[in-house]
Design an enzyme around this catalytic site. Structure first.
Site, PDB file in Angstrom:
ATOM      1  N   GLN A 198       0.757  -1.177  -0.013  1.00 54.49           N
ATOM      2  CA  GLN A 198      -0.196  -0.021  -0.046  1.00 54.49           C
ATOM      3  C   GLN A 198       0.920   1.042   0.051  1.00 54.49           C
ATOM      4  O   GLN A 198       0.218   2.319  -0.106  1.00 54.49           O
ATOM      5  CB  GLN A 198      -0.835  -0.091   1.136  1.00 54.49           C
TER       6      GLN A 198
ATOM      7  N   HIS B  19      -1.489   0.274   5.521  1.00 51.25           N
ATOM      8  CA  HIS B  19      -2.293   1.465   6.668  1.00 51.25           C
ATOM      9  C   HIS B  19      -1.136   2.527   6.882  1.00 51.25           C
ATOM     10  O   HIS B  19      -0.913   2.821   7.904  1.00 51.25           O
ATOM     11  CB  HIS B  19      -2.512   0.559   7.869  1.00 51.25           C
TER      12      HIS B  19
ATOM     13  N   GLU C 218     -16.087   2.655   7.932  1.00 54.85           N
ATOM     14  CA  GLU C 218     -16.834   3.635   8.554  1.00 54.85           C
ATOM     15  C   GLU C 218     -16.563   4.942   8.253  1.00 54.85           C
ATOM     16  O   GLU C 218     -15.230   5.451   7.745  1.00 54.85           O
ATOM     17  CB  GLU C 218     -16.672   3.447  10.162  1.00 54.85           C
TER      18      GLU C 218
ATOM     19  N   TYR D 226     -11.504   6.607  19.002  1.00 50.70           N
ATOM     20  CA  TYR D 226     -12.622   6.092  17.833  1.00 50.70           C
ATOM     21  C   TYR D 226     -12.623   4.396  17.977  1.00 50.70           C
ATOM     22  O   TYR D 226     -13.230   3.720  16.964  1.00 50.70           O
ATOM     23  CB  TYR D 226     -12.355   6.645  16.588  1.00 50.70           C
TER      24      TYR D 226
END
Length: 377
Positions: free
Chosen positions: A91, A157, A250, A260
């Protein structure tokens, strides 16, 4: 060439469109609709990741392997010299690009990319440079002003999305938890966080954990996973869009000092099938405005502002890999609701609104097209 695309649902899109909600936090999933816009192809890019318009209507586009392109309204594309070396793979690679609030006078642009470290580690960095457009386009005086801390192994990530505060005084940055889970709950590092920085990359004054010093002073919110969208709405409220694990993507209204929940809770489960307690089991933690299970695999998102698409003003438009197109959401206070899904038949990485009120998207592909979406009439 202008061409109208007919509705073409991929198998993933069919799965995503057919599954219902499993809890009140989950999406009220809309049916995939016939496209309400015509599509113009404007160019092709190698694994494009981010796009930002400049005042003259041209645009900067990052390619994940390490190139920065200048796309012009006449559809010519030029390489920009002076870009940093990026650690490309998985990524990772070149990330976001944004012109500075004072770009018209300073020519400053902000960029994110992945930088290699020692012993097979890596992390995202934020830099700024002057974009010189006289002669051959180039970056001048590039300097790194922020780094993910610590650098860790793996290639996932990174997040590294940029958003400027509505008053243009601060830079907000998303920093993923790098697939390491627990750093998202640890206030001594900046992984799994939304950060609030000065325009020079320092901790902004008044941050909720300023007293901790170090990188903890950068933190605005925590308990995040992989945040690929970060935007302010018309009321000056900050929102993020992030990937969940196996389920649980989300959209969040981001508030200072809030937790969160990742990896303590999620509306999805681990990839090995191990369950995770649901968001609703921890009302003390910030709850998503909407979550999806199965996932939509989001790219970036925007709040649409304009009248070229009647009824869309103030709504959220999300680029999606899993449905191969765009989702449209309405916002009601702290909650969001799906209004429509539009399949484009290809993974969509980036979405932007132009000064002309049209919508521009980049496909997530080795030869990803830049597409302009305009009303039929």
């Amino acid at each position: 060439m202008i061409r109208k695309l007919s509705l073409a649902l991929s198998p993933l899109a069919l799965v995503a469109a057919s599954c219902g909600q499993s809890s009140p936090a989950h999406s009220q999933q809309a049916e995939t609709e016939q496209l309400p816009f015509r599509i113009t192809e404007l160019g092709t890019f190698a694994e494009p990741w981010a796009m930002a318009f400049l005042p003259d209507g041209s645009a900067l586009i990052t390619e994940k392997a390490g190139k920065l392109k200048l796309w012009k309204a006449d559809r010519t594309v030029v390489d920009i010299a002076g870009v940093p070396a990026v650690d490309y793979g998985g990524q990772g690679g070149f990330g976001d690009v944004k012109p500075a609030p004072d770009f018209a006078t300073s020519g400053t642009v902000y960029l994110t990319w992945v930088e290699a470290g020692l012993h097979d580690t890596r992390g995202a960095v934020l830099g700024k440079a002057r974009l010189a457009l006289d002669g051959s386009p180039r970056l001048e005086g590039l300097q790194v002003i922020w780094k993910q801390t610590p650098k860790v192994t793996g290639r996932g990530h990174f997040s590294h999305r940029i958003a400027f505060s509505p008053d243009w005084r601060y830079l907000f940055l998303s920093s993923g938890e790098r697939q390491k889970f627990t750093p998202a709950q640890d206030l001594t590092n900046n992984l799994g966080k939304v950060l609030r920085l000065t325009l020079d990359g320092k901790p902004a004054p008044g941050n909720p954990f300023a007293a901790k010093g170090g990188v903890g002073a950068e933190i605005w919110s925590y308990g995040h996973r992989n945040l690929l969208g970060l935007q302010f709405d018309a009321r000056g409220q900050l929102w993020d869009l992030e990937h969940g694990p196996m389920g649980g993507d989300e959209l969040n209204h981001v508030e200072p000092g809030r937790n969160y929940g990742w990896p303590l809770v999620s509306d999805g489960d681990h990839y090995d099938g191990k369950p995770i307690p649901r968001n609703a089991t921890r009302p003390d933690l910030a709850q998503p405005a909407i979550s999806w299970n199965p996932v939509i695999a989001p790219g970036d998102f925007i709040f649409y502002h304009g009248d070229r698409f009647p009824g869309w003003n103030g709504q959220v438009l999300i680029a999606s890999f899993a449905i191969g197109g765009i989702l449209r959401l309405s916002i009601d206070g702290e909650k969001a609701k799906e209004e429509a899904r539009y399949s484009l038949g290809q993974r969509i990485r980036e979405i932007r609104q132009g000064a002309d009120g049209a919508i521009y998207v980049l496909e997530d592909a080795p030869e990803g097209r830049l597409l302009k979406l305009e009303p039929m009439a």
